[in-house]
Write an enzyme that holds these catalytic residues in place. Structure first.
Site, mmCIF file in Angstrom:
data_model
loop_
_atom_site.group_PDB
_atom_site.id
_atom_site.type_symbol
_atom_site.label_atom_id
_atom_site.label_comp_id
_atom_site.label_asym_id
_atom_site.label_seq_id
_atom_site.Cartn_x
_atom_site.Cartn_y
_atom_site.Cartn_z
ATOM 1 C CD GLN A 128 9.253 -2.175 -0.818
ATOM 2 O OE1 GLN A 128 9.306 -1.379 0.132
ATOM 3 N NE2 GLN A 128 8.585 -1.543 -1.894
ATOM 4 N N GLY A 129 10.391 -7.052 -1.718
ATOM 5 C CA GLY A 129 9.896 -8.040 -2.693
ATOM 6 C C GLY A 129 8.542 -7.767 -2.859
ATOM 7 C CB SER A 131 7.599 -4.283 -8.238
ATOM 8 O OG SER A 131 6.802 -3.004 -7.887
ATOM 9 C CD GLU A 246 8.785 3.473 -0.588
ATOM 10 O OE1 GLU A 246 9.600 3.507 -1.233
ATOM 11 O OE2 GLU A 246 7.503 2.933 -0.505
#
Length: 415
Positions: A128-129, A131, A246
């Protein structure tokens, strides 16, 4: 709030339990079972294929996309039984729990056909990109850019705290595709191949020697024009869907990890006499009480979901639960340290197996016990997935209707 499940759900529970007993390794359910490193490695290799053959990976997905089409209640029972057995339920968390459901909701048919089969089979790994070094809690302030060059996007920027970035085949990436509009409006959600020139992944070593978190640098990295999910500049809405998946996966199972920790603490306190200290007993009961609150709130959340409730009280559960369990767990791990004392800090005398530990016993690293590894990780839990401060703002502004927090550059707040 419903405290009993329908008969059909209990029948399904028995079916899952039977399958687990037939497919998990011999001795799995024995209290004193010990797997060697070789046995654990073989299990990790073979288990995703067994899950796929049983149809349990992404079982709540529609049948047309390879799932079983399970109802919400069946999906909950499935999660509960796998949690009860301590059996891994997925091939790749980021794939089948986050980006897969996101593609089902927002993806094109071409994207679904290209990516969903690999997720189902456990063959494709994801990261997951979201932050960035200066864009964590304020995620909409990202600066990683993507500019269209013919049939490809050219990506430049940096992401941080990218779990498993060094192993992933693809990244679901938030980029800024329009810098001239309001920050929420110029973001796109892209599927970017990680194994290419222009992407550098660096591990961020933690105090216990592990480096599952990484920072990722994009220097003219590329992805196809049609890799955007949900439309160009619509990434903020798509990303919020991903974050919702999530936070909603462990409504009725998340408490089990903490229940196991509580039982380990009680056992250790009895063994070394710490249970005789009134303060230790009081803190243990506080932990136990909070675990039960978390369990009951999970049932409330499930009831609201089944009833499609939209009231403010149930809408707050996602934010309040995340804030509640993460702060609870930080205090609980401090209790674990106090129970075990100085010996718990040493790798040779500290507790062995501990839920939530990120320590990999197959590699040399910082010499700490698994309990200490879990303690270190608990420090981060009030940060990732939305800081406690952000969760309080969500509850205050969106649920209680309080005035929005003033911005530092808002002239109306200056004297």
């Amino acid at each position: 709030m419903d405290l009993t499940y329908p008969d059909a759900a209990e029948d399904f529970r028995a079916e899952i339990r039977t399958w687990l007993e037939e497919n998990l390794p011999d001795g799995w359910f024995d209290d004193d079972v010990q797997m060697s490193a070789e046995e654990r490695s073989r299990f990790n290799r073979e288990w995703p294929q067994k899950l796929f053959e049983g149809g349990w990976i992404c079982a709540t997905w529609p049948e047309e996309y390879g799932g079983k089409g399970l109802t919400t209640m069946q999906g909950v029972v499935l999660s509960e039984e796998f949690a009860r057995a301590g059996a891994p339920m997925r091939g790749d968390f980021f794939g089948d729990t986050l980006v897969g459901p996101t593609l089902l909701q927002w993806g094109s048919e071409e994207q679904k056909k290209e990516f969903l089969p690999g997720i189902l089979k456990g063959e494709t790994s994801w990261c997951q990109g979201f932050s960035e070094p200066d864009s964590g809690s304020d995620l909409a302030s990202i600066t990683t850019s993507a500019e269209l060059d013919g049939d490809e996007w050219v990506i430049n920027g940096q992401k941080v705290w990218t779990t498993q970035g060094h192993h992933a085949d693809y990244c679901f990436l938030l980029t800024r595709t329009d810098p001239d509009v309001k920050k929420h409006a110029g973001i796109s959600y892209m599927l970017v191949p990680m194994k290419q020139d222009g992407i550098e992944v660096r591990g961020i070593t933690q105090p216990d020697g592990t480096a599952e978190f990484t920072e990722v640098f994009f220097d003219d990295a590329r992805c196809p024009k049609d890799a955007v999910v949900g439309g160009v500049n619509n990434g903020w809405k798509v990303a919020n869907s991903t974050l919702g998946f999530e936070r909603g996966q462990s409504a009725t199972t998340g408490f089990r990890r903490f229940q196991t920790e509580y039982e380990l603490m009680v056992e250790a306190a009895r063994a070394n006499g710490a249970i005789d200290e009134p303060a230790i007993r009081q803190r243990l009961m506080e932990f136990h009480t909070r675990i039960q609150i978390l369990r009951i709130n999970g049932l409330r959340n499930l009831t609201a979901t089944l009833n499609e409730s939209k009231d403010r009280g149930t809408a707050a559960l996602g934010a309040t639960n995340k804030m509640f369990w993460s702060e609870m767990h930080k205090a609980a791990m401090e209790l674990a340290l106090d129970i075990h004392g100085p010996a718990g800090m040493l790798v040779d005398t500290g507790p062995g197996s501990w839920p939530g530990s990120t320590r990999d016993e197959r590699r040399d690293g910082y010499p700490v016990s698994q309990m200490m590894s879990a303690f270190f990780f608990s420090r981060s839990e009030t940060i990732w997935g939305g800081t406690s401060q952000i969760q309080r703002n969500i509850v205050g502004e969106r649920v209680l209707g309080l005035p929005k927090e003033p911005k530092p550059d808002d002239p109306s707040t200056n004297g």
